[in-house]
Design a protein around this motif. Structure first.
Motif, short mmCIF file in Angstrom:
data_model
loop_
_atom_site.label_atom_id
_atom_site.label_comp_id
_atom_site.label_asym_id
_atom_site.label_seq_id
_atom_site.Cartn_x
_atom_site.Cartn_y
_atom_site.Cartn_z
N UNK A 203 -14.34 25.65 60.69
CA UNK A 203 -15.74 25.40 60.34
C UNK A 203 -15.97 25.91 58.93
N UNK A 204 -16.24 25.00 58.01
CA UNK A 204 -16.46 25.39 56.62
C UNK A 204 -17.93 25.22 56.27
N UNK A 205 -18.34 25.85 55.19
CA UNK A 205 -19.74 25.82 54.76
C UNK A 205 -20.21 24.40 54.47
N UNK A 206 -19.30 23.56 53.99
CA UNK A 206 -19.69 22.21 53.61
C UNK A 206 -19.46 21.18 54.68
N UNK A 207 -19.15 21.62 55.90
CA UNK A 207 -18.87 20.65 56.96
C UNK A 207 -20.13 19.88 57.31
N UNK A 208 -19.94 18.68 57.87
CA UNK A 208 -21.05 17.78 58.15
C UNK A 208 -22.09 18.42 59.05
N UNK A 209 -21.63 19.24 60.01
CA UNK A 209 -22.56 19.83 60.97
C UNK A 209 -23.55 20.77 60.31
N UNK A 210 -23.23 21.20 59.07
CA UNK A 210 -24.11 22.12 58.37
C UNK A 210 -25.20 21.40 57.57
N UNK A 211 -25.09 20.10 57.44
CA UNK A 211 -26.08 19.37 56.67
C UNK A 211 -27.41 19.31 57.42
N UNK A 212 -28.49 19.24 56.66
CA UNK A 212 -29.79 19.25 57.30
C UNK A 212 -30.13 17.90 57.92
N UNK A 213 -29.98 16.82 57.15
CA UNK A 213 -30.32 15.50 57.67
C UNK A 213 -29.06 14.67 57.86
N UNK A 214 -28.96 14.02 59.01
CA UNK A 214 -27.79 13.20 59.32
C UNK A 214 -28.24 11.76 59.53
N UNK A 215 -27.76 10.88 58.67
CA UNK A 215 -28.14 9.47 58.75
C UNK A 215 -27.58 8.83 60.01
N UNK A 216 -28.33 7.91 60.60
CA UNK A 216 -27.91 7.13 61.77
C UNK A 216 -27.71 7.97 63.04
N UNK A 217 -28.34 9.12 63.11
CA UNK A 217 -28.16 9.97 64.30
C UNK A 217 -28.70 9.29 65.56
N UNK A 218 -29.83 8.61 65.44
CA UNK A 218 -30.39 7.91 66.60
C UNK A 218 -29.49 6.77 67.03
N UNK A 219 -28.87 6.07 66.11
CA UNK A 219 -27.96 4.99 66.45
C UNK A 219 -26.81 5.50 67.30
N UNK A 220 -26.24 6.63 66.91
CA UNK A 220 -25.12 7.21 67.66
C UNK A 220 -25.57 7.67 69.03
N UNK A 221 -26.71 8.37 69.09
CA UNK A 221 -27.21 8.88 70.37
C UNK A 221 -27.51 7.75 71.35
N UNK A 222 -28.12 6.67 70.85
CA UNK A 222 -28.47 5.55 71.73
C UNK A 222 -27.22 4.80 72.21
N UNK A 223 -26.21 4.68 71.34
CA UNK A 223 -24.95 4.05 71.75
C UNK A 223 -24.26 4.87 72.83
N UNK A 224 -24.29 6.19 72.66
CA UNK A 224 -23.70 7.09 73.65
C UNK A 224 -24.42 6.95 74.99
#
Length: 319
Positions: A203-224
């Motif tokens: 887990x690094x400081x610049x990893x994606x999970x550390x970003x504040x806003x994640x594009x297309x998050x609803x798309x992924x959640x709804x597909x899941x």
């Protein structure tokens, strides 16, 4: 043992690349094809990759202009020749029996194998995964939340026959959607979780999970949700309530995520969240989910479908 293609996407990984590749080279299975894909690095990654090809003829090196991890993996899939496909991120590393344990299971059963993993934090602390080992089917999918391709092994013939690829439009959740596509072609969507911890996830400081806003998050959640919902008739009422609660948490994270997008107006953010709350998937989940863990103010906003109150509440909590 048939050949295994190990795909390693790389972006500015000069500090961790050697550790990653050396851990793959030291596998108990030697019949490997190690495919390094440089995704437009601006550090010494290109030089290091070229040096690695000089000392190990099992290493194939590819380069592309920056296009993201999904595009890098897809490029490697086009040239891979192994019977099996595995993935490793360039800042992570693996145990010496990583390939052996996963391939052993995939050869024995027509199944998707998943290994356990250890999170490594920047301060040196470690945290082991605690997924319950055993054999699962499609209806059990919500039991596992860390859907990462690096904990799995895949049959290349299935990937190629059905042209399974990573969605290059996503920066989040691409692993999960890839795995879901793959499981469609496994009888009963059968998979197993091993007991062994085989992967070190850094887990690094610049990893994606550390970003504040994640594009297309609803798309992924709804597909899941769409993938899992087809098994809902097989769930008991207890399972339905639990899974609905888990999905509600996921959907609420999408509402929170929208409010973090400061590149669009507040009004636009409210509108986007209103569309999510009108979605039938959200409505079904809210009906069955246990909301007793939320405070009365939040429950009131959920019940009234008040996206403005929820949005303002989210903004206040994030400050």
């Amino acid at each position: 043992m048939e050949k295994i293609s190990v795909i390693v996407p790389i972006y500015n990984a000069e500090k961790t690349l050697y550790r990653c590749v050396q851990s793959i080279q030291r596998q108990t299975i030697s019949n490997l094809e190690i495919i390094l894909v440089d995704d437009g690095s601006t550090d010494r990654s290109d030089y290091l990759c070229n040096e690695l090809t000089k000392i190990d003829n099992r290493i194939l090196y590819l380069k592309q202009k920056w296009g993201g991890v999904s595009k890098a993996r897809n490029l490697a899939l086009e040239v891979a020749t192994g019977s099996y496909i595995m993935f490793c991120d360039s800042d992570d590393y693996v145990t010496s029996d990583w390939c052996e344990k996963l391939i052993e299971k995939i050869e024995k059963d027509n199944i998707l194998p998943m290994g356990q993993y250890t999170r490594i934090f920047e301060d040196g602390k470690k945290q082991n995964s605690n997924d319950v080992s055993g054999v699962y089917f499609g209806k059990d999918i919500p039991n596992i939340w860390m859907w990462s391709v690096w904990r799995c092994a895949f049959k290349r013939n299935l990937i190629e026959e059905h042209r399974i690829r990573f969605d290059e439009s996503l920066q989040y959740g691409e692993d999960m959607l890839f795995i879901m596509q793959y499981l469609r072609y496994i009888p009963q969507s059968k998979y197993c979780v091993l007991k062994q911890k085989l992967y070190y996830y850094v887990i690094s400081e610049g990893s994606l999970s550390q970003r504040k806003y994640i594009e297309n998050r609803w798309k992924v959640a709804s597909c899941y949700y769409d993938y899992c919902e087809k098994y809902s008739k097989l769930w008991t009422n207890k399972q339905l309530r639990k899974y609905s609660s888990d999905f509600l948490d996921m959907f609420l994270q999408c509402l929170n995520n929208t409010m973090m997008n400061h590149e669009i107006s507040l009004g636009k953010r409210f509108y986007m969240n209103s569309e999510i709350m009108k979605d039938l998937r959200y409505q079904k989940v809210k009906k069955w989910a246990d909301t007793s863990r939320f405070n009365s103010f939040y429950r009131f906003a959920l019940k009234r479908k008040n996206y403005i109150i929820l949005g303002l509440y989210t903004m206040l909590r994030s400050k």
